[in-house]
Design a protein around this motif. Sequence first.
Motif, short mmCIF file in Angstrom:
data_model
loop_
_atom_site.label_atom_id
_atom_site.label_comp_id
_atom_site.label_asym_id
_atom_site.label_seq_id
_atom_site.Cartn_x
_atom_site.Cartn_y
_atom_site.Cartn_z
N GLU A 42 2.51 83.29 40.63
CA GLU A 42 2.52 81.84 40.79
C GLU A 42 3.85 81.26 40.30
N LEU A 43 4.43 81.87 39.27
CA LEU A 43 5.68 81.38 38.71
C LEU A 43 6.82 81.46 39.73
N LEU A 44 6.95 82.61 40.38
CA LEU A 44 8.03 82.76 41.36
C LEU A 44 7.81 81.87 42.58
N ARG A 45 6.55 81.74 43.00
CA ARG A 45 6.28 80.86 44.15
C ARG A 45 6.61 79.41 43.80
N LEU A 46 6.29 79.01 42.57
CA LEU A 46 6.60 77.65 42.13
C LEU A 46 8.11 77.46 42.04
N ALA A 47 8.80 78.45 41.51
CA ALA A 47 10.26 78.37 41.39
C ALA A 47 10.92 78.29 42.76
N GLU A 48 10.39 79.04 43.72
CA GLU A 48 10.93 78.99 45.09
C GLU A 48 10.78 77.59 45.68
N SER A 49 9.60 76.99 45.47
CA SER A 49 9.35 75.64 45.97
C SER A 49 10.30 74.63 45.35
N VAL A 50 10.48 74.73 44.03
CA VAL A 50 11.36 73.80 43.31
C VAL A 50 12.81 73.95 43.78
N ALA A 87 -2.32 71.94 31.43
CA ALA A 87 -1.30 72.36 30.46
C ALA A 87 -0.63 73.66 30.88
N ASP A 88 -1.40 74.58 31.46
CA ASP A 88 -0.82 75.84 31.91
C ASP A 88 0.17 75.58 33.04
N TYR A 89 -0.18 74.66 33.93
CA TYR A 89 0.71 74.33 35.04
C TYR A 89 2.00 73.70 34.50
N ALA A 90 1.88 72.81 33.54
CA ALA A 90 3.06 72.16 32.97
C ALA A 90 3.98 73.19 32.34
N ALA A 128 16.06 79.15 47.29
CA ALA A 128 14.70 79.49 47.73
C ALA A 128 14.64 80.91 48.27
N GLU A 129 15.68 81.31 49.02
CA GLU A 129 15.72 82.67 49.56
C GLU A 129 15.84 83.70 48.44
N MET A 130 16.60 83.38 47.42
CA MET A 130 16.73 84.30 46.29
C MET A 130 15.39 84.52 45.58
N LEU A 131 14.56 83.50 45.60
CA LEU A 131 13.28 83.56 44.89
C LEU A 131 12.11 83.92 45.79
N LEU A 144 8.99 89.06 35.62
CA LEU A 144 9.56 88.39 34.46
C LEU A 144 11.02 88.79 34.28
N THR A 145 11.30 90.07 34.51
CA THR A 145 12.68 90.53 34.43
C THR A 145 13.54 89.86 35.49
#
Length: 377
Positions: free
Chosen positions: A290-298, A234-237, A281-284, A192-193
């Motif tokens: 799951e949040l970081l993996r999703l952010a990397e994909s995006v 809803a959690d995914y959204a 993507a490399e930074m993430l 989270l940090t």
Amino acid sequence: MLNPVSTSASNVRTSRQISNAKQSSSEKQVPGKESSAVTDLKNSHIVVVDDTQANLVLLKSLLDQDGYSQISLVSNAVDAVDFIVETKPELVLLDLNMPYMSGLAILEHLATNLSAEVRPAVIVLTGDAREDSKVRALGLGASDVIMRPFSKDEVLLKVRNTLKGIALQAQAHEDKNQLERLVAERTRQLELTQIEMLARLARVAEYRDDQAGEHIWRVARLSGQIAEVLGLDADYAALLTRAARLHDVGKIAIPDGILFKPGKLTAAEFDIVKKHTVIGAEMLSGGQSELLRLAESVARGHHERWDGGGYPLGLAGDDIPLECRIVALADAFDAITHDQAHRKALSVQAALDIISEESGKQFDPRVVRAFLTVMAR
């Protein structure tokens, strides 16, 4: 030495003993979810299975004298199986040679039908001196074997040591779970940090051409709304809303002279701009949540196109992750309706017309329909 005399077989379980055993079982925690180890060995539930009543009485007397309070006696081997499965004792003292169902058959049944988490420890008591019988019993999961005739001290020492082993194993299991929970929580806090730091970096990048620094927030909100209309969880959204904030984090590495060039970019300059997807993507990368993996994909895929003409991978159709298809549209809409370095903002209606026209080309038609539903609210 103690050598009990055999008597006629009879079932000597009492209503009080069975009731106490069931109560002890119900008070035990759900298998696999223990939060505390057995700390009072004397309160451990012990089941003695023997077809000879005198042996049952003798063993109960020994255990009583040593302070054990939860003792159940079963003389019928067939009944013993159901009783053990139902009450889940810590320890079973098991005779090998019994009519109808041998002790070895009981061991095999327990090994086959009970998971390791709920299977009791078993000490076999037998007068069968054949080595293969002992080996078979140990191979089927018996913790120890006591040969008849046995001594009082041998029985009590082996019972105590076996129960201590169970308590230590339970404590180790509890410690392991507690450590895993601690590590998971610490990892979550660190991630989270990290996410907050990266989001601030992304906002710094946006401040350079978006005076309010609100682009990432607008894209994030719209992405979450589209996900909801698509019927996603809803959690995914909510997760996508947070992940989408990082879609342009890689822009922090793009030179200002290129990123904010007022005129048209050269092919070489555009190639540099396109690298922000891979950089982000490399930074993430490497995140466990799951949040970081999703952010990397995006970050990697929000400039892919439905028709395969996007970057960096040139994916097409459903090969593009859904989260990327959603953020791609939200990002494009926000870019169209807000001033950019090389052009002025267009109206919302103009943006709607452009996105509708690009349905099936740049954008996933299903995502376009969900977007239009959001905008019609």
